[in-house]
Design an enzyme around this catalytic site. Structure first.
Site, PDB file in Angstrom:
ATOM      1  N   HIS A  76    -110.624   3.753 -99.095  1.00 53.80           N
ATOM      2  CA  HIS A  76    -109.355   4.177 -99.325  1.00 53.80           C
ATOM      3  C   HIS A  76    -108.556   2.981-100.423  1.00 53.80           C
ATOM      4  O   HIS A  76    -109.169   1.796-100.498  1.00 53.80           O
ATOM      5  CB  HIS A  76    -108.524   4.013 -98.081  1.00 53.80           C
ATOM      6  CG  HIS A  76    -109.338   4.832 -96.967  1.00 53.80           C
ATOM      7  ND1 HIS A  76    -110.315   4.120 -96.139  1.00 53.80           N
ATOM      8  CD2 HIS A  76    -108.966   5.982 -96.505  1.00 53.80           C
ATOM      9  CE1 HIS A  76    -110.624   4.831 -95.242  1.00 53.80           C
ATOM     10  NE2 HIS A  76    -109.939   6.129 -95.430  1.00 53.80           N
ATOM     11  N   ASN A  95    -102.607  13.400 -84.634  1.00 61.45           N
ATOM     12  CA  ASN A  95    -101.619  13.009 -84.102  1.00 61.45           C
ATOM     13  C   ASN A  95    -100.385  13.910 -84.778  1.00 61.45           C
ATOM     14  O   ASN A  95    -100.826  14.122 -85.903  1.00 61.45           O
ATOM     15  CB  ASN A  95    -101.207  11.480 -84.165  1.00 61.45           C
ATOM     16  CG  ASN A  95    -101.388  11.078 -85.573  1.00 61.45           C
ATOM     17  OD1 ASN A  95    -102.403  10.709 -86.043  1.00 61.45           O
ATOM     18  ND2 ASN A  95    -100.311  11.227 -86.465  1.00 61.45           N
ATOM     19  N   HIS A 124    -103.901   3.747 -85.310  1.00 54.19           N
ATOM     20  CA  HIS A 124    -105.417   3.964 -85.524  1.00 54.19           C
ATOM     21  C   HIS A 124    -106.208   4.389 -84.549  1.00 54.19           C
ATOM     22  O   HIS A 124    -107.104   5.352 -84.504  1.00 54.19           O
ATOM     23  CB  HIS A 124    -105.833   3.126 -86.606  1.00 54.19           C
ATOM     24  CG  HIS A 124    -107.314   3.508 -87.155  1.00 54.19           C
ATOM     25  ND1 HIS A 124    -107.295   4.675 -88.202  1.00 54.19           N
ATOM     26  CD2 HIS A 124    -108.371   2.835 -87.317  1.00 54.19           C
ATOM     27  CE1 HIS A 124    -108.508   4.805 -88.657  1.00 54.19           C
ATOM     28  NE2 HIS A 124    -109.134   3.632 -88.130  1.00 54.19           N
ATOM     29  N   HIS A 169    -115.388   3.856 -89.921  1.00 56.03           N
ATOM     30  CA  HIS A 169    -115.898   4.287 -90.995  1.00 56.03           C
ATOM     31  C   HIS A 169    -117.219   3.433 -91.128  1.00 56.03           C
ATOM     32  O   HIS A 169    -117.206   1.997 -91.438  1.00 56.03           O
ATOM     33  CB  HIS A 169    -115.120   3.754 -92.326  1.00 56.03           C
ATOM     34  CG  HIS A 169    -114.085   4.985 -92.544  1.00 56.03           C
ATOM     35  ND1 HIS A 169    -114.119   6.108 -93.494  1.00 56.03           N
ATOM     36  CD2 HIS A 169    -112.825   4.934 -92.050  1.00 56.03           C
ATOM     37  CE1 HIS A 169    -112.830   6.717 -93.217  1.00 56.03           C
ATOM     38  NE2 HIS A 169    -112.193   6.034 -92.166  1.00 56.03           N
ATOM     39  N   TYR A 192    -105.862   1.975-100.336  1.00 54.00           N
ATOM     40  CA  TYR A 192    -104.908   0.654 -99.430  1.00 54.00           C
ATOM     41  C   TYR A 192    -105.798  -0.651 -99.183  1.00 54.00           C
ATOM     42  O   TYR A 192    -105.635  -1.758 -98.930  1.00 54.00           O
ATOM     43  CB  TYR A 192    -104.341   1.203 -98.518  1.00 54.00           C
ATOM     44  CG  TYR A 192    -105.208   1.588 -97.273  1.00 54.00           C
ATOM     45  CD1 TYR A 192    -105.965   0.761 -96.275  1.00 54.00           C
ATOM     46  CD2 TYR A 192    -105.460   3.073 -96.778  1.00 54.00           C
ATOM     47  CE1 TYR A 192    -106.885   1.303 -95.589  1.00 54.00           C
ATOM     48  CE2 TYR A 192    -106.116   3.755 -96.035  1.00 54.00           C
ATOM     49  CZ  TYR A 192    -106.787   2.702 -95.033  1.00 54.00           C
ATOM     50  OH  TYR A 192    -107.616   3.356 -94.218  1.00 54.00           O
ATOM     51  N   GLU A 193    -107.431  -0.132 -99.620  1.00 56.41           N
ATOM     52  CA  GLU A 193    -108.198  -1.505 -98.857  1.00 56.41           C
ATOM     53  C   GLU A 193    -108.267  -2.319-100.159  1.00 56.41           C
ATOM     54  O   GLU A 193    -108.943  -3.060-100.033  1.00 56.41           O
ATOM     55  CB  GLU A 193    -109.730  -0.658 -98.881  1.00 56.41           C
ATOM     56  CG  GLU A 193    -109.768  -0.042 -97.355  1.00 56.41           C
ATOM     57  CD  GLU A 193    -111.138   0.692 -97.348  1.00 56.41           C
ATOM     58  OE1 GLU A 193    -112.054  -0.099 -96.638  1.00 56.41           O
ATOM     59  OE2 GLU A 193    -111.293   1.834 -97.348  1.00 56.41           O
ATOM     60  N   MET A 233    -104.041   9.394 -95.781  1.00 57.07           N
ATOM     61  CA  MET A 233    -104.274   8.268 -97.067  1.00 57.07           C
ATOM     62  C   MET A 233    -105.648   8.281 -97.616  1.00 57.07           C
ATOM     63  O   MET A 233    -106.300   7.327 -98.042  1.00 57.07           O
ATOM     64  CB  MET A 233    -103.968   6.853 -96.305  1.00 57.07           C
ATOM     65  CG  MET A 233    -102.815   6.629 -95.391  1.00 57.07           C
ATOM     66  SD  MET A 233    -103.070   5.208 -94.487  1.00 57.07           S
ATOM     67  CE  MET A 233    -101.995   5.467 -93.198  1.00 57.07           C
ATOM     68  N   SER A 234    -106.182   9.417 -97.940  1.00 55.95           N
ATOM     69  CA  SER A 234    -107.377   9.744 -98.671  1.00 55.95           C
ATOM     70  C   SER A 234    -107.725  10.927 -99.339  1.00 55.95           C
ATOM     71  O   SER A 234    -106.429  11.491 -99.509  1.00 55.95           O
ATOM     72  CB  SER A 234    -108.525   9.544 -97.636  1.00 55.95           C
ATOM     73  OG  SER A 234    -108.489  10.511 -96.504  1.00 55.95           O
ATOM     74  N   ALA A 272    -109.052  12.617 -91.078  1.00 57.64           N
ATOM     75  CA  ALA A 272    -108.024  12.583 -89.863  1.00 57.64           C
ATOM     76  C   ALA A 272    -106.706  12.453 -90.421  1.00 57.64           C
ATOM     77  O   ALA A 272    -106.383  11.711 -91.473  1.00 57.64           O
ATOM     78  CB  ALA A 272    -108.330  11.292 -89.025  1.00 57.64           C
ATOM     79  N   SER A 312    -112.099   9.638 -90.949  1.00 58.24           N
ATOM     80  CA  SER A 312    -111.960   8.399 -89.725  1.00 58.24           C
ATOM     81  C   SER A 312    -112.226   9.014 -88.437  1.00 58.24           C
ATOM     82  O   SER A 312    -111.837  10.305 -88.062  1.00 58.24           O
ATOM     83  CB  SER A 312    -110.407   7.983 -89.538  1.00 58.24           C
ATOM     84  OG  SER A 312    -110.278   7.125 -90.503  1.00 58.24           O
TER      85      SER A 312
HETATM   86  C1  R1P Z   1    -105.296   5.941 -90.651  1.00 56.86           C
HETATM   87  O1  R1P Z   1    -105.463   6.203 -89.176  1.00 56.86           O
HETATM   88  C2  R1P Z   1    -106.509   6.262 -91.209  1.00 56.86           C
HETATM   89  O2  R1P Z   1    -106.922   7.526 -91.001  1.00 56.86           O
HETATM   90  C3  R1P Z   1    -107.257   8.329 -92.142  1.00 56.86           C
HETATM   91  C4  R1P Z   1    -106.084   7.713 -93.011  1.00 56.86           C
HETATM   92  O3  R1P Z   1    -106.404   8.207 -94.354  1.00 56.86           O
HETATM   93  C5  R1P Z   1    -106.297   6.318 -92.899  1.00 56.86           C
HETATM   94  O4  R1P Z   1    -107.456   5.595 -93.350  1.00 56.86           O
HETATM   95  O5  R1P Z   1    -108.521   8.167 -92.466  1.00 56.86           O
HETATM   96  P1  R1P Z   1    -109.457   9.161 -93.426  1.00 56.86           P
HETATM   97  O6  R1P Z   1    -108.367   9.734 -94.142  1.00 56.86           O
HETATM   98  O7  R1P Z   1    -110.388   8.515 -93.964  1.00 56.86           O
HETATM   99  O8  R1P Z   1    -109.977  10.162 -92.314  1.00 56.86           O
END
Ligand code: R1P
Length: 273
Positions: A83, A235, A247, A61, A85-86, A211-212, A113, A30
């Site tokens: 992800h 954060n 986000h 993204h 969750y998508e 979350m990834s 992130a 992200s």
């Molecule tokens: C939440 O703000 C998003 O940022 C992070 C989390 O996993 C979620 O998708 O994204 P990336 O892990 O894709 O960087």
């Protein structure tokens, strides 16, 4: 079926390339997609054009592959990832890693992130991922094992390559960057964690949460790839500071650390064998 799909995607990508095949893969998290703009002689392929590729639905993204050279190395970057969750399956989330491997990629640099759990971290810090904890309640390798892709029971004792971690640490030193190090916890999202969940994750040994990454790293290890992981602490996680998470804030922080992030990654790529 899976092999067929991988090969079709691979063939499509190869047909678009006039240059040498990539051997280093990059997954940009992200707000971190900006790194792909540094790639020279880029060939850009939107995910929507690639057979069997999912599409990106999250802001920050872009949803395209950028293939070219970076610091003299042949790279393929995902400007945006998928992800769980998508609504994608673990296999869909990790499909691009399979395709990268089929294209000849042996080393993978994953970025994300993440929220800081470790109270000595600050937003804007970069963290080398030394290990992960899978809290997603799922695993991309569940189901019949495709032996051509990797073993039934993959070893995860060096999920993040010690050798590549050493390279990253020395690169950080060279550019005077205070690189944090810690354990990434992978949750499904899309909710951010509660303060109590963060307390629990801290007790379990987590330093950052997102979350990834975890599914991609599992598949990369299954495929025998060497992995390096870098989190941007966007954060502090819930319960540490008295402020809500968003986000937008995540993206804002990644923009602030852009320069350090680009410097570090470029330096690391240069030194990857
Ligand atoms: C939440 O703000 C998003 O940022 C992070 C989390 O996993 C979620 O998708 O994204 P990336 O892990 O894709 O960087």
């Amino acid at each position: 079926m899976m092999m067929e799909q991988i090969n079709e995607s691979k063939t499509y990508i190869e047909e678009q390339l006039s240059t040498t095949k990539p051997d280093i893969g990059l997954i940009l998290g992200s707000g971190l997609g900006i790194l792909a703009d540094e790639i020279e002689n880029p060939k850009v392929i939107p995910y929507a054009d690639i057979p069997h590729f999912p599409t990106s639905t999250v802001s920050g993204h872009k949803g395209q592959l950028v293939i070219g050279t970076l610091q003299g190395q042949h790279v393929i970057a995902m400007q945006g990832r998928f992800h769980y969750y998508e609504g994608y399956s673990m296999q869909q989330v990790t499909f691009p890693v399979r395709v990268m491997k089929a294209l000849g990629v042996e080393q993978l640099l994953v970025t994300n992130a993440a929220g800081g759990i470790n109270e000595s971290f600050n937003p804007g810090d970069l963290m080398l991922i030394s290990d992960h904890i899978n809290m997603m309640g799922d695993n991309p390798l569940i189901g019949p094992n495709v032996d051509e892709l990797g073993p039934r029971f993959p070893d995860m004792s060096q999920a993040y390559s010690n050798e590549l971690m050493k390279v990253a640490k020395s690169c950080a030193q060279e550019i005077n960057l205070n690189l944090q190090e810690g354990v990434y916890v992978g949750n499904t999202g899309p909710t951010y964690e509660t303060g109590s969940e963060i307390k629990l994750l801290r007790t379990l040994g987590g330093d950052a949460v997102g979350m990834s990454t975890v599914p991609e790293v599992i598949v990369a290890n299954h495929a025998g790839m060497k992995v390096l992981g870098i989190s941007c602490i966007s954060n502090m996680a819930a319960g540490i500071l008295d402020q809500p998470l968003s986000h937008d804030e995540v993206i804002e922080t990644t923009e602030k650390v852009r320069e350090d992030f680009i410097k570090l990654v470029k330096n690391v790529i240069k030194k990857m064998a």
